[in-house]
Design a protein around this motif. Structure first.
Motif, PDB file in Angstrom:
ATOM      1  N   SER A 190      50.596  51.893  51.169  1.00  0.00           N
ATOM      2  CA  SER A 190      50.326  51.257  49.891  1.00  0.00           C
ATOM      3  C   SER A 190      49.601  49.927  50.075  1.00  0.00           C
ATOM      4  O   SER A 190      48.669  49.607  49.330  1.00  0.00           O
ATOM      5  N   LEU A 191      50.015  49.163  51.076  1.00  0.00           N
ATOM      6  CA  LEU A 191      49.373  47.881  51.352  1.00  0.00           C
ATOM      7  C   LEU A 191      47.904  48.085  51.714  1.00  0.00           C
ATOM      8  O   LEU A 191      47.032  47.356  51.224  1.00  0.00           O
ATOM      9  N   LEU A 192      47.614  49.090  52.536  1.00  0.00           N
ATOM     10  CA  LEU A 192      46.227  49.362  52.904  1.00  0.00           C
ATOM     11  C   LEU A 192      45.404  49.791  51.688  1.00  0.00           C
ATOM     12  O   LEU A 192      44.235  49.413  51.568  1.00  0.00           O
ATOM     13  N   ASN A 193      46.004  50.558  50.792  1.00  0.00           N
ATOM     14  CA  ASN A 193      45.305  50.932  49.556  1.00  0.00           C
ATOM     15  C   ASN A 193      44.988  49.690  48.723  1.00  0.00           C
ATOM     16  O   ASN A 193      43.893  49.576  48.165  1.00  0.00           O
ATOM     17  N   ASP A 194      45.949  48.778  48.632  1.00  0.00           N
ATOM     18  CA  ASP A 194      45.738  47.537  47.877  1.00  0.00           C
ATOM     19  C   ASP A 194      44.636  46.680  48.521  1.00  0.00           C
ATOM     20  O   ASP A 194      43.841  46.052  47.822  1.00  0.00           O
ATOM     21  N   ILE A 195      44.594  46.662  49.839  1.00  0.00           N
ATOM     22  CA  ILE A 195      43.557  45.901  50.539  1.00  0.00           C
ATOM     23  C   ILE A 195      42.186  46.482  50.226  1.00  0.00           C
ATOM     24  O   ILE A 195      41.221  45.742  49.998  1.00  0.00           O
ATOM     25  N   GLU A 196      42.094  47.809  50.199  1.00  0.00           N
ATOM     26  CA  GLU A 196      40.822  48.452  49.861  1.00  0.00           C
ATOM     27  C   GLU A 196      40.372  48.061  48.452  1.00  0.00           C
ATOM     28  O   GLU A 196      39.193  47.785  48.225  1.00  0.00           O
ATOM     29  N   LEU A 197      41.310  48.032  47.512  1.00  0.00           N
ATOM     30  CA  LEU A 197      40.981  47.615  46.145  1.00  0.00           C
ATOM     31  C   LEU A 197      40.517  46.164  46.119  1.00  0.00           C
ATOM     32  O   LEU A 197      39.551  45.827  45.426  1.00  0.00           O
ATOM     33  N   LEU A 198      41.195  45.308  46.861  1.00  0.00           N
ATOM     34  CA  LEU A 198      40.821  43.900  46.909  1.00  0.00           C
ATOM     35  C   LEU A 198      39.431  43.724  47.532  1.00  0.00           C
ATOM     36  O   LEU A 198      38.613  42.956  47.019  1.00  0.00           O
TER      37      LEU A 198
END
Length: 65
Positions: free
Chosen positions: A47-55
């Motif tokens: 989930s954190l990696l997905n959020d980083i991609e969005l950021l």
């Protein structure tokens, strides 16, 4: 831990308007965190990696304006 610190520094750079530094640190942190998928010590790394991609996408859109 180093990956999490790099993500934090990337967010700090983003808040300060240093988009190049933000992207650099977020990408470095993302690379390190990929070794701990899907989770590690109660951290949902996926989930954190997905959020980083969005950021990163948001930074790209924001900095191109």
């Amino acid at each position: 831990m180093q990956g999490l610190v790099q993500i934090s520094v990337g967010c700090y750079h983003f808040i300060g308007g240093n988009f190049k530094g933000a992207c650099s640190q977020l990408i470095k942190g993302k690379i390190k965190l990929k070794n701990y998928l899907p989770s590690f010590k109660d951290i949902d790394v996926k989930s954190l990696l997905n959020d980083i991609e969005l950021l990163l996408s948001d930074i790209e859109n924001f900095s191109s304006k």
